[in-house]
Design an enzyme around this catalytic site. Sequence first.
Site, mmCIF file in Angstrom:
data_model
loop_
_atom_site.group_PDB
_atom_site.id
_atom_site.type_symbol
_atom_site.label_atom_id
_atom_site.label_comp_id
_atom_site.label_asym_id
_atom_site.label_seq_id
_atom_site.Cartn_x
_atom_site.Cartn_y
_atom_site.Cartn_z
ATOM 1 N N ARG A 106 72.090 -5.004 6.294
ATOM 2 C CA ARG A 106 72.383 -4.249 5.060
ATOM 3 C C ARG A 106 72.766 -5.243 3.959
ATOM 4 N NH1 ARG A 106 77.255 -0.424 6.014
ATOM 5 N NH2 ARG A 106 75.706 0.447 7.447
ATOM 6 N N ASP A 158 73.322 0.153 13.640
ATOM 7 C CA ASP A 158 73.720 1.543 13.884
ATOM 8 C C ASP A 158 72.575 2.199 14.640
ATOM 9 O OD1 ASP A 158 76.048 1.186 12.422
ATOM 10 O OD2 ASP A 158 75.166 1.926 10.559
ATOM 11 N N HIS A 243 77.939 2.315 16.073
ATOM 12 C CA HIS A 243 78.052 1.001 15.436
ATOM 13 C C HIS A 243 78.294 -0.098 16.469
ATOM 14 C CE1 HIS A 243 79.682 -1.468 11.883
ATOM 15 N NE2 HIS A 243 79.986 -2.208 12.943
#
Length: 269
Positions: A106, A158, A243
């Site tokens: 990310r 995730d 996670h």
Amino acid sequence: MTRLSGAVRAVVAALVTLMTMSTAATTARADADPVAPADFVALRTVDPTILQEMRYFTPHNFVGERVDGYRRPICILTRPAAEALHRAQRTLLSRGYTLKVYDCYRPQRAVDHFVRWAEDLGDRTTKAEFYPNVDKTRLFADGYIAEKSGHSRGSTVDLTIVKLPAVPTRPYVPGEPLVPCYAPREERFPDNSIDMGTGFDCFDTLAHTLDPRVQGAQRANRLLLKGTLEGHGFVNLAEEWWHYTFRPEPHPDTYFDFPVSARSLARGH
């Protein structure tokens, strides 16, 4: 007619110049983007069997729109993390299951987008699904939103488990009624995942991996995910059943900001 033709030619020339300048500016911005280090890979090149439902490329997430930095719906990870996922996938395939990832690497610009969204207290568009029991003023204090994310280091993912054969998940339709992420599986937004007790990105204590209120098949499913991934070098974040971080991380202190795109992996372009 000669004057008119000349005027038309001038307008066309001006438009061509503007288009050229716009294209050049776009290319310059793209070239200015940082690229991924050599040890980052697209997960599909390591294991094409792992399902990918990249939520932040879509409007079905707690922000309610595609998140900054997600230019393609692809999972990017450090190679050690991707290879460890591949090994975990082989374990699950032998039992009739597959992994499905929701988010991988990310970029920092995406995390910044999360922060801006959390600071906009007037935007509660997605509250009914993703944080029905949490006041938006508490998102930072309660740890749901932070200015840095382990995902930006490239070894956090995730994910969930899907029973084979996988049934496709229907697309989210923006504006459709939202249902709490902790509602019974048959009521919340459909996901082909096995039942984990809550949906992905559920800002609620019920999403804590070992919350004692989650029992039966839901708890067994969480433990299947946890046991499988821990057996291949991943560590779970206790507050989020989905996670996991591969350890040791190749980049434990670096937060990258290259976009999620194939171009970011095309080194030397």
